[in-house]
Design a protein around this motif. Structure first.
Motif, PDB file in Angstrom:
ATOM      1  N   ASN A  57     -22.616  32.576  54.348  1.00 31.85           N
ATOM      2  CA  ASN A  57     -21.803  33.785  54.352  1.00 31.85           C
ATOM      3  C   ASN A  57     -20.543  33.544  53.690  1.00 31.85           C
ATOM      4  N   THR A  58     -20.800  32.665  52.493  1.00 33.89           N
ATOM      5  CA  THR A  58     -19.679  32.396  51.496  1.00 33.89           C
ATOM      6  C   THR A  58     -19.761  33.805  50.509  1.00 33.89           C
ATOM      7  N   ASP A  59     -18.527  34.000  50.266  1.00 30.32           N
ATOM      8  CA  ASP A  59     -18.440  35.177  49.706  1.00 30.32           C
ATOM      9  C   ASP A  59     -18.282  34.778  47.855  1.00 30.32           C
ATOM     10  N   ALA A  60     -17.561  33.727  47.719  1.00 28.87           N
ATOM     11  CA  ALA A  60     -17.549  33.414  46.081  1.00 28.87           C
ATOM     12  C   ALA A  60     -17.684  32.039  46.091  1.00 28.87           C
ATOM     13  N   VAL A  61     -18.063  31.273  45.019  1.00 29.23           N
ATOM     14  CA  VAL A  61     -18.290  29.957  44.746  1.00 29.23           C
ATOM     15  C   VAL A  61     -17.379  29.546  43.263  1.00 29.23           C
ATOM     16  N   PHE A  62     -16.410  28.980  43.230  1.00 29.86           N
ATOM     17  CA  PHE A  62     -15.990  28.423  41.886  1.00 29.86           C
ATOM     18  C   PHE A  62     -16.293  27.119  41.336  1.00 29.86           C
ATOM     19  N   ILE A  63     -16.842  27.142  40.168  1.00 28.36           N
ATOM     20  CA  ILE A  63     -17.474  25.792  39.736  1.00 28.36           C
ATOM     21  C   ILE A  63     -16.465  25.110  38.738  1.00 28.36           C
ATOM     22  N   CYS A  64     -15.734  23.999  38.979  1.00 32.84           N
ATOM     23  CA  CYS A  64     -14.964  23.718  37.908  1.00 32.84           C
ATOM     24  C   CYS A  64     -15.222  21.826  37.656  1.00 32.84           C
ATOM     25  N   VAL A  65     -16.259  21.730  36.984  1.00 35.33           N
ATOM     26  CA  VAL A  65     -16.546  20.593  36.438  1.00 35.33           C
ATOM     27  C   VAL A  65     -17.321  20.496  35.107  1.00 35.33           C
ATOM     28  N   GLY A  66     -17.232  19.317  34.589  1.00 36.80           N
ATOM     29  CA  GLY A  66     -17.755  19.123  33.205  1.00 36.80           C
ATOM     30  C   GLY A  66     -16.915  18.079  32.238  1.00 36.80           C
ATOM     31  N   ARG A  67     -15.649  18.088  32.638  1.00 32.73           N
ATOM     32  CA  ARG A  67     -14.633  17.411  31.847  1.00 32.73           C
ATOM     33  C   ARG A  67     -15.390  15.646  31.702  1.00 32.73           C
ATOM     34  N   ASN A  68     -15.356  15.221  32.856  1.00 37.64           N
ATOM     35  CA  ASN A  68     -16.051  13.852  32.881  1.00 37.64           C
ATOM     36  C   ASN A  68     -17.669  13.764  32.498  1.00 37.64           C
ATOM     37  N   ASP A  69     -18.285  14.696  32.805  1.00 39.30           N
ATOM     38  CA  ASP A  69     -19.819  14.558  32.320  1.00 39.30           C
ATOM     39  C   ASP A  69     -20.210  14.360  30.934  1.00 39.30           C
ATOM     40  N   ARG A  70     -19.132  14.816  30.049  1.00 37.87           N
ATOM     41  CA  ARG A  70     -19.222  14.592  28.587  1.00 37.87           C
ATOM     42  C   ARG A  70     -19.462  13.002  28.255  1.00 37.87           C
ATOM     43  N   ASN A  71     -18.979  12.187  29.061  1.00 41.50           N
ATOM     44  CA  ASN A  71     -19.028  10.735  28.925  1.00 41.50           C
ATOM     45  C   ASN A  71     -20.555  10.252  29.635  1.00 41.50           C
ATOM     46  N   TYR A  72     -21.126  10.971  30.042  1.00 42.65           N
ATOM     47  CA  TYR A  72     -22.217  10.551  30.990  1.00 42.65           C
ATOM     48  C   TYR A  72     -23.738  11.167  30.546  1.00 42.65           C
ATOM     49  N   TYR A  73     -23.503  12.303  30.141  1.00 38.17           N
ATOM     50  CA  TYR A  73     -24.870  13.115  29.847  1.00 38.17           C
ATOM     51  C   TYR A  73     -24.711  13.901  28.426  1.00 38.17           C
ATOM     52  N   THR A  74     -25.840  13.969  27.784  1.00 38.74           N
ATOM     53  CA  THR A  74     -25.954  14.912  26.738  1.00 38.74           C
ATOM     54  C   THR A  74     -25.751  16.368  27.076  1.00 38.74           C
ATOM     55  N   PRO A  75     -25.383  17.117  26.349  1.00 46.21           N
ATOM     56  CA  PRO A  75     -25.048  18.525  26.701  1.00 46.21           C
ATOM     57  C   PRO A  75     -26.503  19.149  27.254  1.00 46.21           C
ATOM     58  N   ASP A  76     -27.337  18.789  26.694  1.00 43.55           N
ATOM     59  CA  ASP A  76     -28.997  19.397  27.199  1.00 43.55           C
ATOM     60  C   ASP A  76     -29.110  18.869  28.714  1.00 43.55           C
TER      61      ASP A  76
END
Length: 244
Positions: free
Chosen positions: A121-140
């Motif tokens: 019954n969730t009405d909205a979800v905000f995803i706020c992530v990516g800043r740390n991932d730049r050091n661990y994953y390629t963009p793809d």
């Protein structure tokens, strides 16, 4: 067919099967990347957050330290989440029940774990992530995980609006790694029926001015979270009040 020829045919088939099993994963990934790059979905009509005009809503936040307002003098009152809550509830006179599942220092993988807890019954979800991932994953690599996250949210809460936040810039002479992540968030949100909130674009481009709204060169201070909240608020009310 004699035994010698039959044996040769069996061996050839075995070699072909082995080669196919090695190549297949790469072909699958290439296909997925092509699909992401070639598909652009129209901005989805909001269904969940628009309920705020007539009733209370349930909202989930997934993400890292910025999702949980690190750097604010008092996250409960001066973080982006709190400021946004005050602005929206003042405008629409209904309550927002926040479920912040973010945690400092985490990656998109943590969001995938916590997304599994999202109620139907969730009405909205905000995803706020990516800043740390730049050091661990390629963009793809990041993009594939981010798409997986969007799809998981859609499965858990089919009627929820999904908002993909591009986090603020940091004080740095080289932001190329995060700029690539930013591009992938934009691509994934547009291709998979989510709503982009490019908070990055609301912050100063000048390094001196940027430092003035960040607490440590990375996390916003109160002024920075005010910028972030104001940007999100303006984007949301435009969409909520949109007549379709």
């Amino acid at each position: 067919m004699n035994i010698k020829n039959r044996t040769a045919m069996v061996l050839s088939l075995a070699i072909l099967i082995t080669i196919s099993s090695i190549i297949a994963p790469n072909k699958v990934q290439a296909t997925e990347n092509t699909a992401v790059n070639s598909t652009t979905a129209a901005a989805p009509a909001l269904t969940g957050i628009k309920k705020l005009k007539t009733s209370n809503i349930n909202v989930v936040i997934l993400g890292d330290s910025i999702a949980v307002n690190q750097g604010a003098s008092d996250p409960s009152t001066t973080g982006w989440e709190s400021i946004l809550f005050t602005s929206l509830t003042s405008m629409y006179s209904h309550n927002i029940l926040w479920y912040n599942k973010g945690s400092s220092g985490t990656l998109v993988d943590y969001c995938l774990q916590r997304a599994d807890e999202i109620a139907e019954n969730t009405d909205a979800v905000f995803i706020c992530v990516g800043r740390n991932d730049r050091n661990y994953y390629t963009p793809d690599q990041f993009c594939l995980k981010y798409i997986q996250l969007i799809q998981l949210i859609k499965n858990k809460a089919p009627n929820a609006d999904i908002f993909c936040i591009v986090e603020p810039p940091m004080v740095s002479s080289d932001e190329s790694l995060f700029k690539a992540i930013r591009s992938q968030i934009s691509l994934a949100s547009k291709s998979y029926g989510a709503n982009l909130l490019d908070v990055w674009s609301a912050f100063p481009t000048n390094q001196t001015d940027l430092a003035a709204v960040l607490s440590d060169g990375l996390h916003p201070k109160d002024k920075g979270y005010k910028l972030m909240s104001n940007y999100i608020y303006k984007q949301l009310i435009t969409k909520i009040n949109e007549v379709k």
